[in-house]
Design a protein around this motif. Structure first.
Motif, mmCIF file in Angstrom:
data_model
loop_
_atom_site.group_PDB
_atom_site.id
_atom_site.type_symbol
_atom_site.label_atom_id
_atom_site.label_comp_id
_atom_site.label_asym_id
_atom_site.label_seq_id
_atom_site.Cartn_x
_atom_site.Cartn_y
_atom_site.Cartn_z
ATOM 1 N N VAL A 71 39.108 27.052 39.139
ATOM 2 C CA VAL A 71 38.753 28.476 39.137
ATOM 3 C C VAL A 71 38.244 28.905 40.510
ATOM 4 C CG1 VAL A 71 38.284 28.561 36.667
ATOM 5 C CG2 VAL A 71 36.427 27.981 38.257
ATOM 6 N N GLY A 72 38.094 27.936 41.413
ATOM 7 C CA GLY A 72 37.645 28.226 42.770
ATOM 8 C C GLY A 72 37.871 27.018 43.650
ATOM 9 N N ILE A 73 38.208 27.275 44.930
ATOM 10 C CA ILE A 73 38.441 26.171 45.864
ATOM 11 C C ILE A 73 37.791 26.472 47.212
ATOM 12 C CG2 ILE A 73 40.594 25.421 44.783
ATOM 13 C CD1 ILE A 73 42.115 26.840 47.016
ATOM 14 N N GLU A 74 37.896 25.513 48.104
ATOM 15 C CA GLU A 74 37.315 25.636 49.436
ATOM 16 C C GLU A 74 38.017 26.722 50.241
ATOM 17 O OE1 GLU A 74 40.968 23.256 50.155
ATOM 18 O OE2 GLU A 74 39.476 23.317 48.541
ATOM 19 N N ALA A 75 37.386 27.157 51.307
ATOM 20 C CA ALA A 75 37.969 28.163 52.186
ATOM 21 C C ALA A 75 39.124 27.560 52.998
ATOM 22 C CB ALA A 75 36.909 28.724 53.122
ATOM 23 N N GLU A 92 45.410 32.163 45.441
ATOM 24 C CA GLU A 92 44.866 33.413 44.906
ATOM 25 C C GLU A 92 43.464 33.241 44.338
ATOM 26 O OE1 GLU A 92 46.644 36.131 45.410
ATOM 27 O OE2 GLU A 92 48.185 34.841 46.301
ATOM 28 N N LEU A 93 42.970 32.007 44.283
ATOM 29 C CA LEU A 93 41.655 31.755 43.697
ATOM 30 C C LEU A 93 40.532 32.152 44.652
ATOM 31 C CD1 LEU A 93 42.108 28.228 42.037
ATOM 32 C CD2 LEU A 93 42.150 30.473 40.921
ATOM 33 N N PRO A 94 39.358 32.479 44.101
ATOM 34 C CA PRO A 94 38.189 32.735 44.955
ATOM 35 C C PRO A 94 37.854 31.485 45.758
ATOM 36 C CG PRO A 94 37.763 33.395 42.683
ATOM 37 C CD PRO A 94 39.045 32.634 42.664
ATOM 38 N N VAL A 96 34.968 29.191 47.875
ATOM 39 C CA VAL A 96 33.516 28.966 47.850
ATOM 40 C C VAL A 96 32.992 28.536 49.217
ATOM 41 C CG1 VAL A 96 33.416 28.482 45.381
ATOM 42 C CG2 VAL A 96 33.883 26.610 46.988
ATOM 43 N N GLY A 97 33.760 28.832 50.248
ATOM 44 C CA GLY A 97 33.296 28.541 51.594
ATOM 45 C C GLY A 97 33.625 27.138 52.053
ATOM 46 N N THR A 98 32.924 26.711 53.067
ATOM 47 C CA THR A 98 33.166 25.412 53.689
ATOM 48 C C THR A 98 31.913 24.547 53.610
ATOM 49 O OG1 THR A 98 32.392 26.147 55.863
ATOM 50 C CG2 THR A 98 34.718 26.542 55.326
ATOM 51 N N ALA A 99 32.041 23.324 54.093
ATOM 52 C CA ALA A 99 30.879 22.436 54.117
ATOM 53 C C ALA A 99 29.791 22.990 55.027
ATOM 54 C CB ALA A 99 31.295 21.043 54.575
ATOM 55 N N LYS A 100 30.193 23.723 56.061
ATOM 56 C CA LYS A 100 29.218 24.311 56.975
ATOM 57 C C LYS A 100 28.645 25.623 56.442
ATOM 58 C CE LYS A 100 31.162 22.314 61.205
ATOM 59 N NZ LYS A 100 31.776 22.598 62.527
ATOM 60 N N ASP A 101 29.403 26.302 55.604
ATOM 61 C CA ASP A 101 28.978 27.607 55.100
ATOM 62 C C ASP A 101 29.390 27.738 53.633
ATOM 63 O OD1 ASP A 101 27.964 30.175 54.994
ATOM 64 O OD2 ASP A 101 29.754 31.105 55.857
ATOM 65 N N PHE A 102 28.724 26.974 52.769
ATOM 66 C CA PHE A 102 29.062 26.949 51.348
ATOM 67 C C PHE A 102 28.482 28.167 50.641
ATOM 68 C CE2 PHE A 102 28.260 25.418 46.938
ATOM 69 C CZ PHE A 102 29.583 25.240 46.580
ATOM 70 N N ASN A 103 29.307 28.811 49.811
ATOM 71 C CA ASN A 103 28.902 30.008 49.078
ATOM 72 C C ASN A 103 28.342 29.605 47.716
ATOM 73 O OD1 ASN A 103 28.584 32.458 47.805
ATOM 74 N ND2 ASN A 103 30.659 33.192 48.203
ATOM 75 N N LEU A 104 27.071 29.299 47.685
ATOM 76 C CA LEU A 104 26.438 28.815 46.468
ATOM 77 C C LEU A 104 26.469 29.866 45.360
ATOM 78 C CD1 LEU A 104 24.895 26.393 45.288
ATOM 79 C CD2 LEU A 104 22.789 27.432 46.108
ATOM 80 N N ALA A 109 28.745 31.980 40.198
ATOM 81 C CA ALA A 109 29.339 33.111 39.477
ATOM 82 C C ALA A 109 30.627 32.727 38.758
ATOM 83 C CB ALA A 109 29.609 34.250 40.449
ATOM 84 N N LEU A 110 31.289 31.679 39.202
ATOM 85 C CA LEU A 110 32.536 31.244 38.571
ATOM 86 C C LEU A 110 32.296 30.470 37.272
ATOM 87 C CD1 LEU A 110 34.447 30.133 41.797
ATOM 88 C CD2 LEU A 110 34.814 32.208 40.463
#
Length: 330
Positions: A71-75, A92-94, A96-104, A109-110
Motif C-alpha cells: 500500500v506504500g513504497i519507498e521514494a 502509483e502507490l504513495p 514513504v520517503g527515503t532512509a534519509k527522509d522517512f515520512n513517518l 496514515a496507510l
C-alpha cells in the motif's frame, strides 16, 4: 425424560465443539521473527497490508508475488526499471520517503499490518511499533543476511513456499556456476564504487561475495569497512588488478577510467579490461534477489570459455520470466 436426556446430550456435544473451537483459536501461535536490529516482532496473523521503505525489500516482495499487498513504497520508485517492467502499479502507490527522509506520518496514515525498513531506520521502526504498527528492520549485506531477510518477510506474510523457491533458485545457479568454474584460474578484480572510482568494497560488503562467486579475487579483500572505502591511486597501482569493474549507476564510465593518466600503468587499463556492470533491470551489486545474476554476468566476462554470455542470457531469461513475469532483452 427421554427428551430431557436428549437435550442434555446435545448440550454436551455443543459444548465439546465450542471447547474445540476455542482451543483451536487460542492455540494459534503468533507469527514471530527477530529482525536485524535484534528486535522481536510478532503478528497475530499474516500481514495483508504492507509498506516497504527499502527498495531491496520491495524487489523481494515482487519476486515472492506479494506486491499486490503493498500500500506504500519507498521514494524514487520511478528510477528503478524493475518496477515498471514487473509491477508498474507500484509506481502509483504513495511513497514513504527515503532512509534519509522517512515520512513517518504518511506511513502511519496507510494503516499497514507490517512495515519493512532498512536497519538505519530502527528508530522509526520503534516509533511505529509504539503506535501499534509492527515494523521490521532488515540489513541484507551478504548472502546469509539476504536469505534471512527473505525468510523474515515470508514468515510474517505466509509466503514460505515462495521464499524457498526464490532462494533455492539463486543458490542452485551459484552452485552450478562453481562447478563450471572448478579449476579455472581466478583473476584479480578491483570494483569501483558508484560515487567515485577510488572507492571500493572490502570483505564486509555484499559486493565482495559477488566477485568471489564469479571465480575472481577481490584485491580489496583486506579492507574491513562495512561501507565503501576510499583508496588512493598508489594503493590501486600496488594492487594492479587484472580487471576493473564499475558498478551500476556509477558517476563515471569505463572511458573515463581508460583515459585517466594516473592509472595508465595498470594491467587492466593496458589490456582494455575495464567493465561496466549492466543496470537495465536492477543493481546486481546490491543484495536484491537477482544479485546472483551479477556473479553470473561477471563470470561470463572473466571466464567466457566455460561460462559464456549465452549461458548468462539463458539464466537471465529464466529468472526474470519465472519470478518477475517479464522477458528481459538480451
Amino acid at each position: 425424560m427421554k427428551s430431557t436426556k436428549l437435550i442434555a446430550v446435545l448440550l454436551c456435544i455443543v459444548m465439546l465443539f465450542s471447547l474445540a473451537a476455542c482451543t483451536a483459536g487460542g492455540g494459534e501461535k503468533a507469527l514471530a521473527v527477530t529482525d536485524h536490529a535484534g528486535r522481536t516482532v510478532e503478528l497475530e496473523s499474516e500481514a495483508e497490508k504492507l509498506v516497504s521503505g527499502y527498495y531491496i525489500a520491495t524487489s523481494m516482495l515482487i519476486a515472492m508475488d506479494l506486491d499486490d499487498r503493498l500500500v506504500g513504497i519507498e521514494a524514487k520508485a520511478a528510477s528503478r526499471p524493475i518496477y515498471a517492467l514487473a509491477a508498474p502499479e507500484l509506481l502509483e502507490l504513495p511513497n514513504v520517503g527515503t532512509a534519509k527522509d522517512f515520512n513517518l506520518e504518511g506511513c502511519i496514515a496507510l494503516e499497514p499490518d507490517l512495515v519493512i525498513l532498512p536497519l538505519k531506520l530502527r528508530d522509526a521502526a520503534e516509533t511505529l511499533t509504539q503506535m501499534g504498527i509492527p515494523a521490521i528492520c532488515v540489513n541484507p549485506e551478504n548472502d546469509e543476511l539476504m536469505a534471512e531477510t527473505v525468510n523474515m518477510i515470508a514468515t510474517l506474510t505466509g509466503a514460505e513456499k515462495a521464499a524457498k523457491k526464490l532462494l533455492s533458485h539463486g543458490e542452485k545457479a551459484l552452485a552450478d556456476l562453481a562447478d563450471d568454474l572448478s579449476g579455472a584460474e581466478a583473476p584479480t578484480v578491483y570494483l569501483g564504487g558508484n560515487s567515485a572510482f577510488l572507492s571500493t568494497a572490502g570483505s564486509a560488503m555484499y559486493q565482495h561475495s559477488l566477485i568471489e562467486n564469479a571465480g575472481a579475487i577481490n584485491v580489496a579483500a583486506d579492507i574491513s569497512d562495512s561501507y565503501w572505502a576510499e583508496v588512493s591511486y598508489e594503493q590501486l597501482l600496488a594492487w594492479d588488478p587484472d580487471y576493473i569493474v564499475i558498478v551500476p549507476g556509477a558517476d563515471y564510465t569505463a572511458a573515463d577510467v581508460l583515459g585517466d593518466s594516473a592509472v595508465s600503468g595498470l594491467s587492466a587499463v593496458k589490456n582494455g579490461r575495464v567493465l561496466e556492470m549492466p543496470d537495465d533491470y536492477e543493481s546486481w551489486d546490491s543484495p536484491v534477489p537477482s544479485a546472483f545474476l551479477g556473479s553470473l554476468w561477471l563470470a561470463s566476462q572473466l571466464h567466457g570459455d566455460v561460462f559464456s554470455e549465452a549461458d548468462f542470457n539463458a539464466a537471465l531469461s529464466e529468472f526474470y520470466t519465472g519470478f518477475y513475469g517479464f522477458e528481459p532483452e538480451n
